[in-house]
Write a protein that holds these residues in place. Structure first.
Motif, PDB file in Angstrom:
ATOM      1  N   GLU A  56       0.823  -1.215   0.000  1.00  0.00           N
ATOM      2  CA  GLU A  56       0.000   0.000   0.000  1.00  0.00           C
ATOM      3  C   GLU A  56       0.851   1.256   0.000  1.00  0.00           C
ATOM      4  N   ARG A  95      -1.140 -10.383  -1.770  1.00  0.00           N
ATOM      5  CA  ARG A  95      -1.586  -8.990  -1.911  1.00  0.00           C
ATOM      6  C   ARG A  95      -0.716  -8.238  -2.913  1.00  0.00           C
ATOM      7  N   SER A  96       0.582  -8.507  -2.933  1.00  0.00           N
ATOM      8  CA  SER A  96       1.474  -7.869  -3.886  1.00  0.00           C
ATOM      9  C   SER A  96       1.050  -8.173  -5.313  1.00  0.00           C
ATOM     10  N   GLU A 127      -1.933  -9.026  -6.254  1.00  0.00           N
ATOM     11  CA  GLU A 127      -3.222  -8.366  -6.480  1.00  0.00           C
ATOM     12  C   GLU A 127      -3.012  -6.905  -6.873  1.00  0.00           C
TER      13      GLU A 127
END
Length: 340
Positions: free
Chosen positions: A225, A316-317, A319
């Motif tokens: 993020e 998550r990376s 994504e």
């Protein structure tokens, strides 16, 4: 945006086991399929406690059986470690079980140290036979010829797509000569990237498999993020490369707050050189990094590696990367994440 693919080394993080790593690999592959990445590749390494993909064809079968659409393959099989016949049978079997979904990337390096190479019952000189072995493998996977005595069963007629992998001009020249797609390992050996791509494109000869050159570029991407969080996650890879120069390969370490307290100036120089092409940061930082890399290389496809200790952060990376690249993202199904 050009197609994105995933390179997974089935890293075993501190606090986890090889079984955990392989379960995380399948979970990541399912996420990559949902995010519409084109391929999911695994790499052959031996005698490395932090990498669980040594039996590469077995892990490819595990991933292919747990997914339904994404192409699954080797990035790559280190062909000097094997006879072409054995690889033709293994990947012919995979293609028979999962038709239209299997890739076979071929590398010339042993993927291990010299003592382990002897344990594999292979000689260092076998790498000199790499071009001939590629041709033999290609013939075994092609259509049977009149009077052909030896066939790979399954294998013959499957025509599993072959790729040449490399980090030098040798692989670029061979891929061009054989008319095969080429993947450059700039995720750990970036120095010859631009020159190798130029040689490949200039010398490419069309073949039955490929009528035009197709260049894939390997790149480390760590997305989070914020830039600060991504840089912290990236310290796992930085420690891993520093450890390699110390001769202390091990499990993938957790991130630390300040990498400067970990490595020496010489380790920093060497590791940073190998990781020079890495793209690390927030969505906007990653977006700029991707645009710059594509503009510089003219890559037809990117193969993305992400050595992130925490599995949820690694998913998550990918994504974030898919979102940045404009790939459609569906709602993620609930899943149980393995420790690490």
């Amino acid at each position: 945006m050009i197609p994105l693919s995933v390179l997974d080394l089935a890293f075993v993080p501190h606090g986890a086991t090889p079984g955990d790593a392989l379960r995380n690999t399948l979970d990541l592959a399912r996420a990559a399929e949902r995010l519409e990445y084109r391929r999911f590749w695994l790499a052959e390494h031996h005698n490395m406690v932090g990498i669980a993909s040594a039996a590469t064809s077995v892990v490819i079968g595990h991933v292919a059986s747990g997914t339904s659409r994404i192409r699954v393959g080797a990035g790559g099989v280190m062909l000097p470690n094997h006879s072409p016949m054995v690889i033709a049978e293994q990947f012919g079997t995979l293609e028979t079980l999962y038709p239209g979904r299997i890739d076979l990337g071929l590398g010339r390096a042993p993927g291990t140290d010299q003592r382990t190479l002897r344990a594999l019952r292979r000689s260092p000189e076998t790498s000199d036979q790499f071009p001939q072995d590629v041709l033999e493998l290609q013939a075994l996977l092609g259509d049977a010829q009149p009077g052909q005595v030896i066939q790979a069963v399954p294998g013959t007629g499957t025509k599993v797509p072959l790729w040449i992998l490399g980090s030098s001009l040798f692989g670029a020249q061979l891929a061009a000569m054989l008319g095969l797609p080429y993947a450059f390992a700039s995720h750990f050996a970036p120095d010859a990237l631009i020159q190798a791509l130029a040689v490949y494109r200039e010398r490419f000869t069309p073949s039955e498999q490929s009528t035009a050159p197709h260049a894939m570029v390997g790149v480390n991407v760590v997305a989070a993020e914020t830039d600060a969080e991504a840089r912290r996650l990236f310290t796992s890879a930085q420690q891993q490369f520093a450890n390699m120069f110390r001769g202390t390969r091990g499990l993938l370490p957790p991130p630390i707050d300040d990498i400067e307290t970990y490595w020496s100036p010489s380790e920093k120089r060497q590791a940073s050189g190998m990781l020079a092409r890495a793209i690390v940061g927030s969505p906007e930082t990653v977006r700029r990094g991707l645009a710059d890399l594509i503009a510089e290389t003219g890559a037809d496809e990117l193969m993305v590696a992400s050595a992130i200790h925490d599995h949820a952060a690694r998913v998550r990376s990918y994504e974030i990367l898919a979102d940045v690249a404009g790939a459609p993202i569906r709602a993620a199904p609930a899943r149980e994440l393995v420790a690490g």
